[in-house]
Design a protein around this motif. Structure first.
Motif, PDB file in Angstrom:
ATOM      1  N   GLY A   8       0.775  -1.228   0.000  1.00 12.39           N
ATOM      2  CA  GLY A   8       0.000   0.000   0.000  1.00 12.39           C
ATOM      3  C   GLY A   8       0.803   1.273   0.000  1.00 12.39           C
ATOM      4  O   GLY A   8       1.925   1.327  -0.490  1.00 12.39           O
ATOM      5  N   SER A  30      -0.254  -3.720   3.385  1.00 13.52           N
ATOM      6  CA  SER A  30       1.068  -3.571   3.990  1.00 13.52           C
ATOM      7  C   SER A  30       1.588  -2.145   3.849  1.00 13.52           C
ATOM      8  O   SER A  30       1.583  -1.571   2.756  1.00 13.52           O
ATOM      9  CB  SER A  30       2.051  -4.527   3.304  1.00 13.52           C
ATOM     10  OG  SER A  30       3.351  -4.358   3.839  1.00 13.52           O
ATOM     11  N   ARG A  34       6.577   4.374   7.353  1.00  5.37           N
ATOM     12  CA  ARG A  34       7.363   5.603   7.185  1.00  5.37           C
ATOM     13  C   ARG A  34       6.790   6.779   7.945  1.00  5.37           C
ATOM     14  O   ARG A  34       7.534   7.677   8.317  1.00  5.37           O
ATOM     15  CB  ARG A  34       7.409   5.995   5.695  1.00  5.37           C
ATOM     16  CG  ARG A  34       8.516   5.354   4.935  1.00  5.37           C
ATOM     17  CD  ARG A  34       9.066   6.310   3.900  1.00  5.37           C
ATOM     18  NE  ARG A  34      10.151   5.674   3.205  1.00  5.37           N
ATOM     19  CZ  ARG A  34      11.393   5.603   3.709  1.00  5.37           C
ATOM     20  NH1 ARG A  34      11.665   6.122   4.873  1.00  5.37           N
ATOM     21  NH2 ARG A  34      12.349   4.992   3.042  1.00  5.37           N
ATOM     22  N   PHE A  50       9.778  -6.119   5.054  1.00  2.00           N
ATOM     23  CA  PHE A  50       9.699  -7.589   5.112  1.00  2.00           C
ATOM     24  C   PHE A  50      11.068  -8.201   5.391  1.00  2.00           C
ATOM     25  O   PHE A  50      11.170  -9.348   5.837  1.00  2.00           O
ATOM     26  CB  PHE A  50       9.181  -8.130   3.772  1.00  2.00           C
ATOM     27  CG  PHE A  50       7.757  -7.761   3.460  1.00  2.00           C
ATOM     28  CD1 PHE A  50       7.472  -6.681   2.614  1.00  2.00           C
ATOM     29  CD2 PHE A  50       6.697  -8.472   4.009  1.00  2.00           C
ATOM     30  CE1 PHE A  50       6.158  -6.338   2.317  1.00  2.00           C
ATOM     31  CE2 PHE A  50       5.372  -8.127   3.714  1.00  2.00           C
ATOM     32  CZ  PHE A  50       5.116  -7.064   2.865  1.00  2.00           C
ATOM     33  N   MET A  79      10.769  -1.512  -3.341  1.00  2.00           N
ATOM     34  CA  MET A  79       9.670  -2.411  -2.953  1.00  2.00           C
ATOM     35  C   MET A  79       9.110  -3.116  -4.179  1.00  2.00           C
ATOM     36  O   MET A  79       8.860  -4.326  -4.150  1.00  2.00           O
ATOM     37  CB  MET A  79       8.567  -1.618  -2.246  1.00  2.00           C
ATOM     38  CG  MET A  79       7.441  -2.523  -1.738  1.00  2.00           C
ATOM     39  SD  MET A  79       7.901  -3.535  -0.300  1.00  2.00           S
ATOM     40  CE  MET A  79       8.191  -5.124  -1.015  1.00  2.00           C
ATOM     41  N   LYS A 196       7.862  15.235  -7.955  1.00  2.00           N
ATOM     42  CA  LYS A 196       8.046  13.921  -8.566  1.00  2.00           C
ATOM     43  C   LYS A 196       6.870  13.676  -9.496  1.00  2.00           C
ATOM     44  O   LYS A 196       5.750  14.120  -9.215  1.00  2.00           O
ATOM     45  CB  LYS A 196       8.034  12.821  -7.498  1.00  2.00           C
ATOM     46  CG  LYS A 196       9.180  12.808  -6.536  1.00  2.00           C
ATOM     47  CD  LYS A 196       8.947  11.706  -5.529  1.00  2.00           C
ATOM     48  CE  LYS A 196       9.905  11.782  -4.377  1.00  2.00           C
ATOM     49  NZ  LYS A 196       9.483  10.872  -3.290  1.00  2.00           N
TER      50      LYS A 196
HETATM   51  P1  NAP Z   1      11.164   1.845  -1.339  1.00  5.01           P
HETATM   52  O1  NAP Z   1      12.293   2.800  -1.242  1.00  5.01           O
HETATM   53  O2  NAP Z   1      10.798   1.262  -2.657  1.00  5.01           O
HETATM   54  O3  NAP Z   1      11.364   0.597  -0.336  1.00  5.01           O
HETATM   55  C1  NAP Z   1      12.427   0.560   0.606  1.00  5.01           C
HETATM   56  C2  NAP Z   1      12.108  -0.589   1.562  1.00  5.01           C
HETATM   57  O4  NAP Z   1      11.003  -0.186   2.378  1.00  5.01           O
HETATM   58  C3  NAP Z   1      11.618  -1.852   0.879  1.00  5.01           C
HETATM   59  O5  NAP Z   1      12.690  -2.632   0.399  1.00  5.01           O
HETATM   60  C4  NAP Z   1      10.844  -2.511   1.992  1.00  5.01           C
HETATM   61  O6  NAP Z   1      11.719  -3.006   3.000  1.00  5.01           O
HETATM   62  C5  NAP Z   1      10.155  -1.320   2.634  1.00  5.01           C
HETATM   63  N1  NAP Z   1       8.815  -1.050   2.083  1.00  5.01           N
HETATM   64  C6  NAP Z   1       8.467  -0.132   1.150  1.00  5.01           C
HETATM   65  N2  NAP Z   1       7.147  -0.111   0.955  1.00  5.01           N
HETATM   66  C7  NAP Z   1       6.635  -1.052   1.779  1.00  5.01           C
HETATM   67  C8  NAP Z   1       5.317  -1.525   2.053  1.00  5.01           C
HETATM   68  N3  NAP Z   1       4.241  -0.998   1.433  1.00  5.01           N
HETATM   69  N4  NAP Z   1       5.161  -2.527   2.957  1.00  5.01           N
HETATM   70  C9  NAP Z   1       6.220  -3.048   3.592  1.00  5.01           C
HETATM   71  N5  NAP Z   1       7.505  -2.642   3.412  1.00  5.01           N
HETATM   72  C10 NAP Z   1       7.689  -1.659   2.503  1.00  5.01           C
HETATM   73  O7  NAP Z   1       9.834   2.488  -0.696  1.00  5.01           O
HETATM   74  P2  NAP Z   1       9.507   4.059  -0.420  1.00  5.01           P
HETATM   75  O8  NAP Z   1       9.636   4.822  -1.673  1.00  5.01           O
HETATM   76  O9  NAP Z   1      10.281   4.435   0.802  1.00  5.01           O
HETATM   77  O10 NAP Z   1       7.951   3.974  -0.060  1.00  5.01           O
HETATM   78  C11 NAP Z   1       7.581   3.567   1.242  1.00  5.01           C
HETATM   79  C12 NAP Z   1       6.081   3.637   1.351  1.00  5.01           C
HETATM   80  O11 NAP Z   1       5.632   4.962   1.095  1.00  5.01           O
HETATM   81  C13 NAP Z   1       5.343   2.744   0.378  1.00  5.01           C
HETATM   82  O12 NAP Z   1       4.163   2.291   1.019  1.00  5.01           O
HETATM   83  C14 NAP Z   1       4.972   3.686  -0.747  1.00  5.01           C
HETATM   84  O13 NAP Z   1       3.805   3.242  -1.426  1.00  5.01           O
HETATM   85  C15 NAP Z   1       4.682   4.942   0.043  1.00  5.01           C
HETATM   86  N6  NAP Z   1       4.842   6.145  -0.758  1.00  5.01           N
HETATM   87  C16 NAP Z   1       6.061   6.419  -1.293  1.00  5.01           C
HETATM   88  C17 NAP Z   1       6.198   7.590  -2.054  1.00  5.01           C
HETATM   89  C18 NAP Z   1       7.528   7.984  -2.629  1.00  5.01           C
HETATM   90  O14 NAP Z   1       7.632   9.113  -3.105  1.00  5.01           O
HETATM   91  N7  NAP Z   1       8.537   7.104  -2.609  1.00  5.01           N
HETATM   92  C19 NAP Z   1       5.081   8.430  -2.257  1.00  5.01           C
HETATM   93  C20 NAP Z   1       3.835   8.086  -1.692  1.00  5.01           C
HETATM   94  C21 NAP Z   1       3.723   6.933  -0.948  1.00  5.01           C
HETATM   95  P3  NAP Z   1      12.227  -4.554   3.041  1.00  5.01           P
HETATM   96  O15 NAP Z   1      13.264  -4.636   1.961  1.00  5.01           O
HETATM   97  O16 NAP Z   1      12.766  -4.723   4.418  1.00  5.01           O
HETATM   98  O17 NAP Z   1      11.024  -5.421   2.749  1.00  5.01           O
END
Ligand code: NAP
Ligand code: 3Y8
Length: 243
Positions: A8, A30, A34, A50, A79, A196
């Motif tokens: 999610g 999930s 953050r 995870f 992810m 972004k």
């Molecule tokens: P990312 O850099 O792709 O992921 C880094 C690590 O965070 C992954 O390897 C995983 O850890 C963990 N992770 C990420 N999303 C997860 C989830 N939904 N459930 C469980 N573990 C998760 O991820 P990110 O860009 O930091 O995004 C984190 C969350 O914020 C996600 O839910 C994403 O949809 C949300 N989000 C991100 C953005 C953005 O700009 N990046 C914007 C809006 C929402 P492990 O390797 O230990 O499994």
């Protein structure tokens, strides 16, 4: 009994969770964990990483996951990559619920860059008043451009002072409104918006506001993702789950 895992963190993931709850499906959403108070969901939620691909593989097997819907953000590249790899290793079918990238239209003044580093590089000019609406995780990279005044929009109160000598913080979570974003940009005399290319509706208001105010946008393109099945509509995902 099928058990669906929804990765999610987006408006689309929450809408899918609502549809799955209404359909009485067995699903878990999930979050990474953050932000302090992730949005409440109508299906069971798990929070936390995870543990890389091995951890996700163990989770899929341990929970008897029958389907993975990757409804994370287009910039959550790690992810999404891990999900594709874990799906391949376990044979659990995966579909991504994503949103088309925004495209510039009439009245837009975009300067498109491939990634965050290129956005920092593009800010090498004289001091400006920049709305940095990219969250918290990449703020430190902009310390290389201390000459600008930055308006930062963060989901939670910052735990440490952002490493930018001239900045103001607004704490707010989307979805946002174009009128409120226009007022915010005028209040802070913004002359450039950094964004972004998230797509979707939750963050688009700043682009509508910039267009209305005739402001330029520094648009950061999405990271590349591995090939996977993709849908942009919840109905497509529900059909795929039903199949
Ligand atoms: P990312 O850099 O792709 O992921 C880094 C690590 O965070 C992954 O390897 C995983 O850890 C963990 N992770 C990420 N999303 C997860 C989830 N939904 N459930 C469980 N573990 C998760 O991820 P990110 O860009 O930091 O995004 C984190 C969350 O914020 C996600 O839910 C994403 O949809 C949300 N989000 C991100 C953005 C953005 O700009 N990046 C914007 C809006 C929402 P492990 O390797 O230990 O499994
Ligand atoms: C933790 C979980 C829902 C989901 C709502 C969407 C819309 C509102 C707009 C601006 C842009 C930004 C940011 C943004 C938006 C939605 C969506 C989206 C952008 C929450 C949430 C989690 C996160 C994580 C957070 C990041 C940050 C990014 C803020 C929940 C509220 C900038 C992305 O402090 C931090 O560590 C924040 C981290 C990843 C990007 C960054 O680099 O800082 N999202 N945002 C998820 C988890 O723990 O797994 O809903 O409470 C979700 C939402 N934020 O169901 O209503 O769908 O995109 N999220 C960007 O687009 O640039 C704000 O300010 O204009």
């Amino acid at each position: 009994m099928p058990h669906i895992l929804v990765l999610g963190g987006t408006l689309e993931a929450s809408a899918l969770a609502r549809a799955l709850a209404d359909a009485g499906r067995n699903a878990t959403l999930s979050y990474m964990g953050r932000v302090d108070k992730p949005k409440a969901q109508p299906i069971p939620v798990r929070v936390g990483g995870f543990g890389g691909v091995p951890g996700l593989v163990a989770y899929l097997r341990g929970q008897g996951i029958s389907h993975i819907v990757d409804a994370t953000h287009p910039f959550a590249a790690q992810m999404s990559t891990n999900a594709v790899l874990a799906a391949a290793e376990t044979g659990v079918p995966l579909i991504a619920l994503t949103r088309p990238a925004w495209q510039p239209g009439p009245g837009d003044d975009w300067h498109q860059v491939p990634d965050m580093a290129a956005a920092v590089a593009a800010l090498d000019g004289p001091p400006r008043r920049v709305m940095l609406a990219i969250g918290r995780m990449h703020l430190a990279e902009f310390a290389a451009r201390p000459q600008h005044h930055y308006l930062l929009r963060l989901v939670d109160d910052p735990t440490e002072v952002p490493p930018l000598p001239h900045h103001a913080v607004v704490v707010d979570r989307g979805p946002f409104s174009a009128d409120a974003d226009r007022a915010l940009m005028r209040e802070h005399a913004i002359d450039l918006v950094v964004s972004k290319n998230a797509g979707g509706t939750g963050a688009v208001s700043k682009l509508d506001a910039a267009r209305a105010l005739g402001l330029p946008v520094l648009m950061i393109e999405r990271p590349r993702l591995p090939p996977r099945m993709e849908a942009t509509e919840i109905a497509q995902v529900l059909a795929w789950l039903g199949a």
